[in-house]
Design a protein around this motif. Structure first.
Motif, PDB file in Angstrom:
ATOM      1  N   GLU A   4       0.921  -1.318  -0.007  1.00 22.55           N
ATOM      2  CA  GLU A   4       0.005   0.014  -0.064  1.00 22.55           C
ATOM      3  C   GLU A   4       0.653   1.120  -0.120  1.00 22.55           C
ATOM      4  OE1 GLU A   4      -1.079   0.526   4.697  1.00 22.55           O
ATOM      5  OE2 GLU A   4      -1.715  -1.591   3.774  1.00 22.55           O
ATOM      6  N   TYR A   5       2.130   1.197   0.218  1.00 20.67           N
ATOM      7  CA  TYR A   5       3.013   2.270   0.006  1.00 20.67           C
ATOM      8  C   TYR A   5       3.569   2.895  -1.295  1.00 20.67           C
ATOM      9  CZ  TYR A   5       2.786   1.063   5.043  1.00 20.67           C
ATOM     10  OH  TYR A   5       2.628   0.884   6.472  1.00 20.67           O
ATOM     11  N   ALA A   6       3.659   4.028  -1.350  1.00 22.50           N
ATOM     12  CA  ALA A   6       4.580   4.468  -2.460  1.00 22.50           C
ATOM     13  C   ALA A   6       5.642   5.533  -2.045  1.00 22.50           C
ATOM     14  CB  ALA A   6       3.434   5.442  -3.098  1.00 22.50           C
ATOM     15  N   ALA A   7       6.763   5.495  -2.867  1.00 28.29           N
ATOM     16  CA  ALA A   7       7.889   6.287  -2.419  1.00 28.29           C
ATOM     17  C   ALA A   7       8.514   6.910  -3.668  1.00 28.29           C
ATOM     18  CB  ALA A   7       9.048   5.464  -2.051  1.00 28.29           C
ATOM     19  N   PHE A   8       8.964   8.232  -3.417  1.00 26.86           N
ATOM     20  CA  PHE A   8       9.870   8.805  -4.560  1.00 26.86           C
ATOM     21  C   PHE A   8      11.193   8.460  -4.423  1.00 26.86           C
ATOM     22  CE2 PHE A   8      11.880  12.718  -6.220  1.00 26.86           C
ATOM     23  CZ  PHE A   8      11.478  12.773  -7.217  1.00 26.86           C
ATOM     24  N   VAL A  68      13.446  18.298  -8.155  1.00 28.59           N
ATOM     25  CA  VAL A  68      14.310  16.803  -8.439  1.00 28.59           C
ATOM     26  C   VAL A  68      13.398  16.000  -9.213  1.00 28.59           C
ATOM     27  CG1 VAL A  68      15.370  14.866  -7.065  1.00 28.59           C
ATOM     28  CG2 VAL A  68      15.484  17.285  -6.204  1.00 28.59           C
ATOM     29  N   ARG A  69      14.120  15.565 -10.277  1.00 31.87           N
ATOM     30  CA  ARG A  69      13.559  14.407 -11.085  1.00 31.87           C
ATOM     31  C   ARG A  69      13.749  13.119 -10.540  1.00 31.87           C
ATOM     32  NH1 ARG A  69      11.826  14.039 -16.550  1.00 31.87           N
ATOM     33  NH2 ARG A  69      11.781  11.826 -17.077  1.00 31.87           N
ATOM     34  N   GLY A  70      12.807  12.093 -10.375  1.00 31.89           N
ATOM     35  CA  GLY A  70      13.085  10.841  -9.959  1.00 31.89           C
ATOM     36  C   GLY A  70      12.150  10.058 -10.408  1.00 31.89           C
ATOM     37  N   MET A  71      11.908   8.837  -9.631  1.00 31.06           N
ATOM     38  CA  MET A  71      10.745   7.959  -9.765  1.00 31.06           C
ATOM     39  C   MET A  71       9.767   7.741  -8.827  1.00 31.06           C
ATOM     40  SD  MET A  71      10.998   6.253 -12.699  1.00 31.06           S
ATOM     41  CE  MET A  71      12.081   5.963 -14.131  1.00 31.06           C
ATOM     42  N   TYR A  72       8.567   7.712  -9.091  1.00 23.43           N
ATOM     43  CA  TYR A  72       7.377   7.613  -8.093  1.00 23.43           C
ATOM     44  C   TYR A  72       7.135   5.914  -8.242  1.00 23.43           C
ATOM     45  CZ  TYR A  72       2.663   7.318  -6.389  1.00 23.43           C
ATOM     46  OH  TYR A  72       1.481   6.905  -5.787  1.00 23.43           O
ATOM     47  N   ARG A  94      12.815   9.584   6.719  1.00 18.66           N
ATOM     48  CA  ARG A  94      11.557   9.286   5.922  1.00 18.66           C
ATOM     49  C   ARG A  94      10.471  10.365   5.984  1.00 18.66           C
ATOM     50  NH1 ARG A  94       7.786   5.253   6.558  1.00 18.66           N
ATOM     51  NH2 ARG A  94       9.333   4.220   7.951  1.00 18.66           N
ATOM     52  N   VAL A  95      10.160  11.089   5.015  1.00 25.96           N
ATOM     53  CA  VAL A  95       8.876  11.929   4.949  1.00 25.96           C
ATOM     54  C   VAL A  95       7.963  12.028   4.165  1.00 25.96           C
ATOM     55  CG1 VAL A  95      10.512  13.716   6.236  1.00 25.96           C
ATOM     56  CG2 VAL A  95      10.354  13.974   3.869  1.00 25.96           C
ATOM     57  N   LYS A  96       6.756  12.321   4.357  1.00 20.98           N
ATOM     58  CA  LYS A  96       5.709  12.419   3.227  1.00 20.98           C
ATOM     59  C   LYS A  96       5.909  13.573   2.404  1.00 20.98           C
ATOM     60  CE  LYS A  96       3.073   8.986   4.754  1.00 20.98           C
ATOM     61  NZ  LYS A  96       3.186   7.915   3.746  1.00 20.98           N
ATOM     62  N   VAL A  97       5.850  13.511   1.203  1.00 24.13           N
ATOM     63  CA  VAL A  97       5.905  14.645   0.060  1.00 24.13           C
ATOM     64  C   VAL A  97       4.539  14.545  -0.821  1.00 24.13           C
ATOM     65  CG1 VAL A  97       8.209  15.068   0.558  1.00 24.13           C
ATOM     66  CG2 VAL A  97       7.496  13.523  -1.202  1.00 24.13           C
ATOM     67  N   GLN A  98       4.692  15.655  -1.515  1.00 22.00           N
ATOM     68  CA  GLN A  98       3.607  15.444  -2.841  1.00 22.00           C
ATOM     69  C   GLN A  98       4.530  15.425  -3.832  1.00 22.00           C
ATOM     70  OE1 GLN A  98       0.235  15.550  -2.797  1.00 22.00           O
ATOM     71  NE2 GLN A  98       0.574  14.999  -0.521  1.00 22.00           N
ATOM     72  N   VAL A  99       4.272  14.604  -4.966  1.00 20.56           N
ATOM     73  CA  VAL A  99       5.106  14.627  -6.264  1.00 20.56           C
ATOM     74  C   VAL A  99       4.238  14.922  -7.417  1.00 20.56           C
ATOM     75  CG1 VAL A  99       7.028  13.424  -5.200  1.00 20.56           C
ATOM     76  CG2 VAL A  99       5.254  12.097  -6.632  1.00 20.56           C
ATOM     77  N   LYS A 100       4.641  15.279  -8.493  1.00 21.49           N
ATOM     78  CA  LYS A 100       3.976  15.337  -9.711  1.00 21.49           C
ATOM     79  C   LYS A 100       4.495  14.134 -10.418  1.00 21.49           C
ATOM     80  CE  LYS A 100       4.824  19.609  -9.701  1.00 21.49           C
ATOM     81  NZ  LYS A 100       5.091  21.044 -10.340  1.00 21.49           N
ATOM     82  N   ALA A 117       3.910  10.631  -1.408  1.00 15.79           N
ATOM     83  CA  ALA A 117       4.903   9.631  -1.656  1.00 15.79           C
ATOM     84  C   ALA A 117       5.603   9.849  -0.103  1.00 15.79           C
ATOM     85  CB  ALA A 117       5.706   9.619  -2.876  1.00 15.79           C
ATOM     86  N   ASP A 118       6.373   8.567   0.109  1.00 20.46           N
ATOM     87  CA  ASP A 118       7.739   8.782   1.087  1.00 20.46           C
ATOM     88  C   ASP A 118       8.861   9.177   0.399  1.00 20.46           C
ATOM     89  OD1 ASP A 118       6.127   8.232   3.527  1.00 20.46           O
ATOM     90  OD2 ASP A 118       6.417   6.009   3.064  1.00 20.46           O
ATOM     91  N   VAL A 119       9.711  10.048   0.864  1.00 24.87           N
ATOM     92  CA  VAL A 119      11.009  10.052   0.424  1.00 24.87           C
ATOM     93  C   VAL A 119      12.161  10.343   1.566  1.00 24.87           C
ATOM     94  CG1 VAL A 119      10.900  12.749   0.498  1.00 24.87           C
ATOM     95  CG2 VAL A 119      12.199  11.666  -1.352  1.00 24.87           C
ATOM     96  N   TYR A 120      13.302   9.821   1.282  1.00 25.63           N
ATOM     97  CA  TYR A 120      14.433  10.017   2.253  1.00 25.63           C
ATOM     98  C   TYR A 120      14.910  11.465   2.138  1.00 25.63           C
ATOM     99  CZ  TYR A 120      13.116   5.104   3.394  1.00 25.63           C
ATOM    100  OH  TYR A 120      12.287   4.076   3.762  1.00 25.63           O
ATOM    101  N   VAL A 121      14.883  12.224   3.072  1.00 28.56           N
ATOM    102  CA  VAL A 121      15.748  13.663   3.083  1.00 28.56           C
ATOM    103  C   VAL A 121      16.998  13.373   3.779  1.00 28.56           C
ATOM    104  CG1 VAL A 121      15.496  16.149   3.649  1.00 28.56           C
ATOM    105  CG2 VAL A 121      13.530  14.694   2.731  1.00 28.56           C
ATOM    106  N   PHE A 122      18.093  13.848   3.446  1.00 29.60           N
ATOM    107  CA  PHE A 122      19.438  13.975   4.072  1.00 29.60           C
ATOM    108  C   PHE A 122      19.373  14.845   5.137  1.00 29.60           C
ATOM    109  CE2 PHE A 122      24.145  14.108   4.003  1.00 29.60           C
ATOM    110  CZ  PHE A 122      24.420  12.855   4.106  1.00 29.60           C
TER     111      PHE A 122
END
Length: 167
Positions: A4-8, A68-72, A94-100, A117-122
């Motif tokens: 059920e999870y999504a990540a960037f 930042v360009r990446g993969m959802y 790990r934080v929640k963000v909105q991606v396009k 999506a979840d994303v890992y921020v440094f």
């Protein structure tokens, strides 16, 4: 059974081979496992990607006016998230963000739906180089080192993951 999870993903994990190596110990797991996940190009606004000093991988930090360009990636399970948390370690949060999401319209790439999506921020911006991390350079020069199978986990970490998967 899809998760059920999504990540960037914006670095090494943009390569499905690295994602599968980390989450399944095999850069080409069975098709049924591969089919559980989707990987869609996407943009994350308000962040900038940098090389981490003395490392093959990048990091992102909040920087207004950048993107930042990446993969959802979708279909992530609790076990996948747990392995990704171990893989990213304590240098990231790990934080929640909105991606396009990005899609092709004819010859042109355009922005589409917005997804959470979840994303890992440094967490250590002073350890970042000023220059951008280059995914193609990584694919050509370093990816073989990142898709060896079980390299990502110590025996102790594997035991924890196994006990969580088989309670």
């Amino acid at each position: 059974m899809s998760g059920e999870y999504a990540a960037f993903f914006y670095g090494t994990l943009m390569a499905p081979e690295v994602f599968f190596s980390v989450c399944y110990g095999d850069k080409q797991p069975p098709k049924a496992i591969q089919d559980m996940h989707t990987f869609t190009p996407a943009i994350l606004d308000g962040y900038c990607r940098h090389r981490v000093q003395l490392a093959d991988y990048p990091a992102i930090v909040e920087e207004p006016g950048h993107c930042v360009r990446g993969m959802y990636a979708t279909g992530l399970t609790d076990a996948n998230i747990h392995k990704l948390d171990i893989f990213e370690g304590n240098e990231y949060k790990r934080v929640k963000v909105q991606v396009k999401l990005l899609k092709m319209e004819g010859e042109k790439e355009v922005e589409g739906e917005v997804k959470e999506a979840d994303v890992y921020v440094f967490l250590n911006p002073n350890q970042l180089e000023k220059r951008e991390w280059d995914f193609e350079e990584f694919r050509e020069q370093k990816m073989k080192l990142w898709t060896r199978g079980d390299w990502a986990f110590s025996e102790e970490e594997k035991a924890v993951v196994e006990s969580n998967l088989n309670p």
